[in-house]
Design a protein around this motif. Structure first.
Motif, short mmCIF file in Angstrom:
data_model
loop_
_atom_site.label_atom_id
_atom_site.label_comp_id
_atom_site.label_asym_id
_atom_site.label_seq_id
_atom_site.Cartn_x
_atom_site.Cartn_y
_atom_site.Cartn_z
N UNK A 156 0.84 -1.20 0.00
CA UNK A 156 0.00 0.00 0.00
C UNK A 156 0.88 1.25 0.00
N UNK A 157 1.95 1.24 0.80
CA UNK A 157 2.87 2.38 0.87
C UNK A 157 3.49 2.66 -0.49
N UNK A 158 3.90 1.61 -1.20
CA UNK A 158 4.46 1.77 -2.53
C UNK A 158 3.42 2.36 -3.48
N UNK A 159 2.14 2.04 -3.24
CA UNK A 159 1.05 2.56 -4.06
C UNK A 159 0.50 3.88 -3.52
N UNK A 160 1.23 4.53 -2.60
CA UNK A 160 0.90 5.84 -2.05
C UNK A 160 -0.33 5.85 -1.16
N UNK A 161 -0.51 4.78 -0.36
CA UNK A 161 -1.60 4.72 0.60
C UNK A 161 -1.05 4.30 1.96
N UNK A 162 -1.53 4.95 3.01
CA UNK A 162 -1.14 4.60 4.37
C UNK A 162 -2.06 3.49 4.89
N UNK A 163 -1.55 2.66 5.79
CA UNK A 163 -2.36 1.60 6.37
C UNK A 163 -2.46 1.78 7.88
N UNK A 164 -3.69 1.63 8.39
CA UNK A 164 -3.92 1.65 9.83
C UNK A 164 -4.65 0.37 10.19
N UNK A 165 -4.12 -0.35 11.15
CA UNK A 165 -4.71 -1.57 11.66
C UNK A 165 -5.53 -1.20 12.89
N UNK A 166 -6.81 -1.54 12.88
CA UNK A 166 -7.68 -1.13 13.99
C UNK A 166 -8.34 -2.34 14.65
N UNK A 167 -8.70 -2.14 15.92
CA UNK A 167 -9.46 -3.15 16.65
C UNK A 167 -8.68 -4.36 17.11
#
Length: 118
Positions: free
Chosen positions: A70-81
């Motif tokens: 996702x980072x390489x594709x210019x998106x941040x990731x947040x893991x929740x819960x």
């Protein structure tokens, strides 16, 4: 084939994992999610694992790898819960999930990504 739904909320994608993950489902999710990031031009990905009681080393690596993609594709990731037992297991397995932010719930995860959809 079994798939995990990916919902679009503005420029974010929300993945809620409500079933026990197995290796094939994890790989399918990874493929589906990276495709959707590109297609929807998503800037953020929220992965809700609140329904997961257990995470093995493969699923932990899959989450980490998905966040890296996702980072390489210019998106941040947040893991929740994340459940306490899952957090303990990840630490015991030595999985640090680099590049993955965490939040207690989806609302807090959206705030981490700078979004508020109230």
């Amino acid at each position: 084939m079994e798939r995990i739904p990916i919902l679009r909320i503005g420029d974010l994608l929300l993945v809620t994992i409500q079933v026990d993950m197995h290796d094939r489902l994890a790989m399918t999710l990874q493929d589906d999610l990276t495709e959707r990031i590109v297609r929807d031009r998503a800037k953020g990905v929220l992965i809700d694992i609140s329904a997961l009681d257990l995470v093995d080393s493969f699923i932990g690596r899959m989450i980490s790898n998905t966040a890296a993609m996702a980072r390489v594709l210019d998106a941040q990731t947040v893991l929740v819960g994340m459940q306490p037992a899952v957090a303990i297991t990840l630490v015991e397995l030595g999985l640090t999930l680099p590049g993955v932010k965490t939040a207690l719930n989806v609302e807090k995860g959206m705030k981490l990504l700078g979004k508020s959809y109230e």
